[in-house]
Write a protein that holds these residues in place. Structure first.
Motif, PDB file in Angstrom:
ATOM      1  N   GLY A  16     -30.937  53.330  10.913  1.00 12.83           N
ATOM      2  CA  GLY A  16     -32.041  52.432  11.197  1.00 12.83           C
ATOM      3  C   GLY A  16     -31.646  50.970  11.167  1.00 12.83           C
ATOM      4  O   GLY A  16     -30.475  50.625  10.955  1.00 12.83           O
ATOM      5  N   SER A  17     -32.649  50.116  11.358  1.00 16.06           N
ATOM      6  CA  SER A  17     -32.434  48.671  11.407  1.00 16.06           C
ATOM      7  C   SER A  17     -33.444  47.937  10.533  1.00 16.06           C
ATOM      8  O   SER A  17     -34.564  48.414  10.343  1.00 16.06           O
ATOM      9  CB  SER A  17     -32.578  48.157  12.841  1.00 16.06           C
ATOM     10  N   LEU A  18     -33.016  46.801  10.041  1.00 16.01           N
ATOM     11  CA  LEU A  18     -33.892  45.880   9.325  1.00 16.01           C
ATOM     12  C   LEU A  18     -33.471  44.458   9.670  1.00 16.01           C
ATOM     13  O   LEU A  18     -32.306  44.211   9.987  1.00 16.01           O
ATOM     14  CB  LEU A  18     -33.790  46.078   7.809  1.00 16.01           C
ATOM     15  N   ARG A  19     -34.426  43.549   9.576  1.00 16.04           N
ATOM     16  CA  ARG A  19     -34.123  42.129   9.788  1.00 16.04           C
ATOM     17  C   ARG A  19     -34.585  41.341   8.580  1.00 16.04           C
ATOM     18  O   ARG A  19     -35.768  41.353   8.236  1.00 16.04           O
ATOM     19  CB  ARG A  19     -34.815  41.601  11.039  1.00 16.04           C
ATOM     20  N   LEU A  20     -33.644  40.676   7.953  1.00 15.04           N
ATOM     21  CA  LEU A  20     -33.944  39.848   6.793  1.00 15.04           C
ATOM     22  C   LEU A  20     -34.071  38.389   7.218  1.00 15.04           C
ATOM     23  O   LEU A  20     -33.415  37.947   8.160  1.00 15.04           O
ATOM     24  CB  LEU A  20     -32.845  39.973   5.737  1.00 15.04           C
ATOM     25  N   GLU A  44     -20.499  44.589  -8.556  1.00 13.09           N
ATOM     26  CA  GLU A  44     -20.545  43.133  -8.511  1.00 13.09           C
ATOM     27  C   GLU A  44     -21.140  42.669  -7.174  1.00 13.09           C
ATOM     28  O   GLU A  44     -21.102  43.382  -6.171  1.00 13.09           O
ATOM     29  CB  GLU A  44     -19.141  42.561  -8.678  1.00 13.09           C
ATOM     30  N   ARG A  45     -21.656  41.466  -7.194  1.00 14.46           N
ATOM     31  CA  ARG A  45     -22.172  40.881  -5.963  1.00 14.46           C
ATOM     32  C   ARG A  45     -21.025  40.648  -4.992  1.00 14.46           C
ATOM     33  O   ARG A  45     -19.950  40.196  -5.384  1.00 14.46           O
ATOM     34  CB  ARG A  45     -22.880  39.564  -6.267  1.00 14.46           C
ATOM     35  N   GLU A  46     -21.255  40.980  -3.732  1.00 15.51           N
ATOM     36  CA  GLU A  46     -20.234  40.778  -2.714  1.00 15.51           C
ATOM     37  C   GLU A  46     -20.803  39.951  -1.567  1.00 15.51           C
ATOM     38  O   GLU A  46     -22.001  40.027  -1.251  1.00 15.51           O
ATOM     39  CB  GLU A  46     -19.712  42.118  -2.178  1.00 15.51           C
ATOM     40  N   GLU A  47     -19.924  39.194  -0.941  1.00 21.50           N
ATOM     41  CA  GLU A  47     -20.328  38.404   0.214  1.00 21.50           C
ATOM     42  C   GLU A  47     -20.396  39.300   1.429  1.00 21.50           C
ATOM     43  O   GLU A  47     -19.457  40.034   1.727  1.00 21.50           O
ATOM     44  CB  GLU A  47     -19.347  37.269   0.465  1.00 21.50           C
ATOM     45  N   VAL A  48     -21.502  39.239   2.141  1.00 20.76           N
ATOM     46  CA  VAL A  48     -21.678  39.994   3.382  1.00 20.76           C
ATOM     47  C   VAL A  48     -21.234  39.142   4.565  1.00 20.76           C
ATOM     48  O   VAL A  48     -20.531  39.606   5.455  1.00 20.76           O
ATOM     49  CB  VAL A  48     -23.145  40.428   3.550  1.00 20.76           C
ATOM     50  N   LEU A  49     -21.643  37.877   4.565  1.00 26.15           N
ATOM     51  CA  LEU A  49     -21.251  36.975   5.633  1.00 26.15           C
ATOM     52  C   LEU A  49     -21.539  35.550   5.224  1.00 26.15           C
ATOM     53  O   LEU A  49     -22.293  35.296   4.285  1.00 26.15           O
ATOM     54  CB  LEU A  49     -21.998  37.301   6.934  1.00 26.15           C
ATOM     55  N   CYS A  50     -20.927  34.639   5.931  1.00 23.25           N
ATOM     56  CA  CYS A  50     -21.160  33.212   5.712  1.00 23.25           C
ATOM     57  C   CYS A  50     -21.202  32.504   7.063  1.00 23.25           C
ATOM     58  O   CYS A  50     -20.445  32.854   7.971  1.00 23.25           O
ATOM     59  CB  CYS A  50     -20.073  32.622   4.831  1.00 23.25           C
ATOM     60  N   ILE A  51     -22.074  31.512   7.163  1.00 22.67           N
ATOM     61  CA  ILE A  51     -22.136  30.667   8.349  1.00 22.67           C
ATOM     62  C   ILE A  51     -21.728  29.255   7.955  1.00 22.67           C
ATOM     63  O   ILE A  51     -22.352  28.636   7.085  1.00 22.67           O
ATOM     64  CB  ILE A  51     -23.544  30.633   8.968  1.00 22.67           C
ATOM     65  N   SER A  52     -20.694  28.761   8.589  1.00 19.51           N
ATOM     66  CA  SER A  52     -20.235  27.400   8.321  1.00 19.51           C
ATOM     67  C   SER A  52     -21.202  26.390   8.918  1.00 19.51           C
ATOM     68  O   SER A  52     -21.734  26.581  10.005  1.00 19.51           O
ATOM     69  CB  SER A  52     -18.848  27.219   8.940  1.00 19.51           C
ATOM     70  N   ALA A  53     -21.423  25.293   8.209  1.00 23.30           N
ATOM     71  CA  ALA A  53     -22.292  24.234   8.725  1.00 23.30           C
ATOM     72  C   ALA A  53     -21.530  23.307   9.654  1.00 23.30           C
ATOM     73  O   ALA A  53     -22.142  22.566  10.417  1.00 23.30           O
ATOM     74  CB  ALA A  53     -22.913  23.457   7.572  1.00 23.30           C
ATOM     75  N   PHE A  68     -23.892  44.181  11.574  1.00 25.15           N
ATOM     76  CA  PHE A  68     -24.771  43.106  11.105  1.00 25.15           C
ATOM     77  C   PHE A  68     -24.525  41.855  11.939  1.00 25.15           C
ATOM     78  O   PHE A  68     -23.381  41.550  12.292  1.00 25.15           O
ATOM     79  CB  PHE A  68     -24.479  42.771   9.644  1.00 25.15           C
ATOM     80  N   THR A  69     -25.601  41.118  12.205  1.00 25.48           N
ATOM     81  CA  THR A  69     -25.493  39.873  12.960  1.00 25.48           C
ATOM     82  C   THR A  69     -26.317  38.797  12.274  1.00 25.48           C
ATOM     83  O   THR A  69     -27.500  38.997  12.005  1.00 25.48           O
ATOM     84  CB  THR A  69     -26.001  40.051  14.398  1.00 25.48           C
ATOM     85  N   ALA A  70     -25.686  37.670  12.021  1.00 29.33           N
ATOM     86  CA  ALA A  70     -26.373  36.551  11.372  1.00 29.33           C
ATOM     87  C   ALA A  70     -26.702  35.484  12.396  1.00 29.33           C
ATOM     88  O   ALA A  70     -25.971  35.288  13.362  1.00 29.33           O
ATOM     89  CB  ALA A  70     -25.503  35.963  10.271  1.00 29.33           C
ATOM     90  N   SER A  71     -27.781  34.790  12.143  1.00 31.75           N
ATOM     91  CA  SER A  71     -28.145  33.641  12.961  1.00 31.75           C
ATOM     92  C   SER A  71     -28.943  32.687  12.094  1.00 31.75           C
ATOM     93  O   SER A  71     -29.390  33.048  11.000  1.00 31.75           O
ATOM     94  CB  SER A  71     -28.964  34.069  14.181  1.00 31.75           C
ATOM     95  N   TYR A  80     -31.275  34.276   9.421  1.00 32.76           N
ATOM     96  CA  TYR A  80     -31.666  35.660   9.657  1.00 32.76           C
ATOM     97  C   TYR A  80     -30.450  36.575   9.514  1.00 32.76           C
ATOM     98  O   TYR A  80     -29.311  36.163   9.740  1.00 32.76           O
ATOM     99  CB  TYR A  80     -32.250  35.821  11.063  1.00 32.76           C
ATOM    100  N   LEU A  81     -30.739  37.816   9.181  1.00 29.52           N
ATOM    101  CA  LEU A  81     -29.701  38.838   9.159  1.00 29.52           C
ATOM    102  C   LEU A  81     -30.250  40.085   9.839  1.00 29.52           C
ATOM    103  O   LEU A  81     -31.151  40.737   9.301  1.00 29.52           O
ATOM    104  CB  LEU A  81     -29.270  39.169   7.733  1.00 29.52           C
ATOM    105  N   GLN A  82     -29.733  40.374  11.019  1.00 30.20           N
ATOM    106  CA  GLN A  82     -30.096  41.595  11.733  1.00 30.20           C
ATOM    107  C   GLN A  82     -29.123  42.687  11.312  1.00 30.20           C
ATOM    108  O   GLN A  82     -27.911  42.551  11.515  1.00 30.20           O
ATOM    109  CB  GLN A  82     -30.035  41.380  13.248  1.00 30.20           C
ATOM    110  N   MET A  83     -29.654  43.752  10.748  1.00 32.76           N
ATOM    111  CA  MET A  83     -28.827  44.847  10.247  1.00 32.76           C
ATOM    112  C   MET A  83     -29.123  46.102  11.060  1.00 32.76           C
ATOM    113  O   MET A  83     -30.252  46.599  11.042  1.00 32.76           O
ATOM    114  CB  MET A  83     -29.109  45.088   8.763  1.00 32.76           C
ATOM    115  N   ASP A  84     -28.138  46.583  11.762  1.00 40.38           N
ATOM    116  CA  ASP A  84     -28.269  47.788  12.590  1.00 40.38           C
ATOM    117  C   ASP A  84     -27.321  48.863  12.079  1.00 40.38           C
ATOM    118  O   ASP A  84     -26.396  48.582  11.319  1.00 40.38           O
ATOM    119  CB  ASP A  84     -27.963  47.452  14.057  1.00 40.38           C
ATOM    120  N   SER A  85     -27.570  50.086  12.529  1.00 48.50           N
ATOM    121  CA  SER A  85     -26.725  51.230  12.131  1.00 48.50           C
ATOM    122  C   SER A  85     -26.542  51.271  10.621  1.00 48.50           C
ATOM    123  O   SER A  85     -25.416  51.434  10.117  1.00 48.50           O
ATOM    124  CB  SER A  85     -25.363  51.149  12.836  1.00 48.50           C
TER     125      SER A  85
END
Length: 121
Positions: A16-20, A44-53, A68-71, A80-85
């Protein structure tokens, strides 16, 4: 005062999919790097992704690449975080985080309270 508020979590089946969403205040997304992190029970907490400014480039963890796709919308102060599959191993509390730097390298200083994502049949 830096604040981050996540929303959009929930329960979904494998595949499934979710959008955060992460709404921020106290800073602007064109000046601070911002990322998504997750913490599963007993881990432990893990980094999923980061967007540079500095240029908007994205760094994804290997475990989520291609799924996963970030925007972000700087005008709305929202990321936003689009999470698929989705897979059961994606089950965790997802937090957005930031720090007063353009760059993703190094530790983060601020986190939101998180939103629960559960992937289960």
């Amino acid at each position: 005062q830096v604040q981050l508020v996540e929303s959009g979590g929930g329960l979904t089946q494998p595949g499934g999919s979710l959008r955060l969403s992460c709404v921020v205040s106290g800073f602007t997304l064109d000046r601070y790097a911002i990322g998504w992190f997750r913490q599963a029970p007993g881990k432990e907490r893990e980094e999923v992704l980061c967007i540079s400014a500095i240029d908007g480039s994205k760094r994804y963890a290997d475990s989520v690449k291609g799924r996963f796709t970030a925007s972000k919308d700087n005008a709305k102060n929202t990321m936003y975080l689009q999470m698929d599959s989705l897979r059961p191993e994606d089950t965790a509390v997802y937090h957005c985080g930031t720090k007063p730097s353009y760059y993703c390298e190094g530790s983060f200083d601020y986190y939101g309270q998180g939103t629960q994502v559960t992937v289960s049949s």
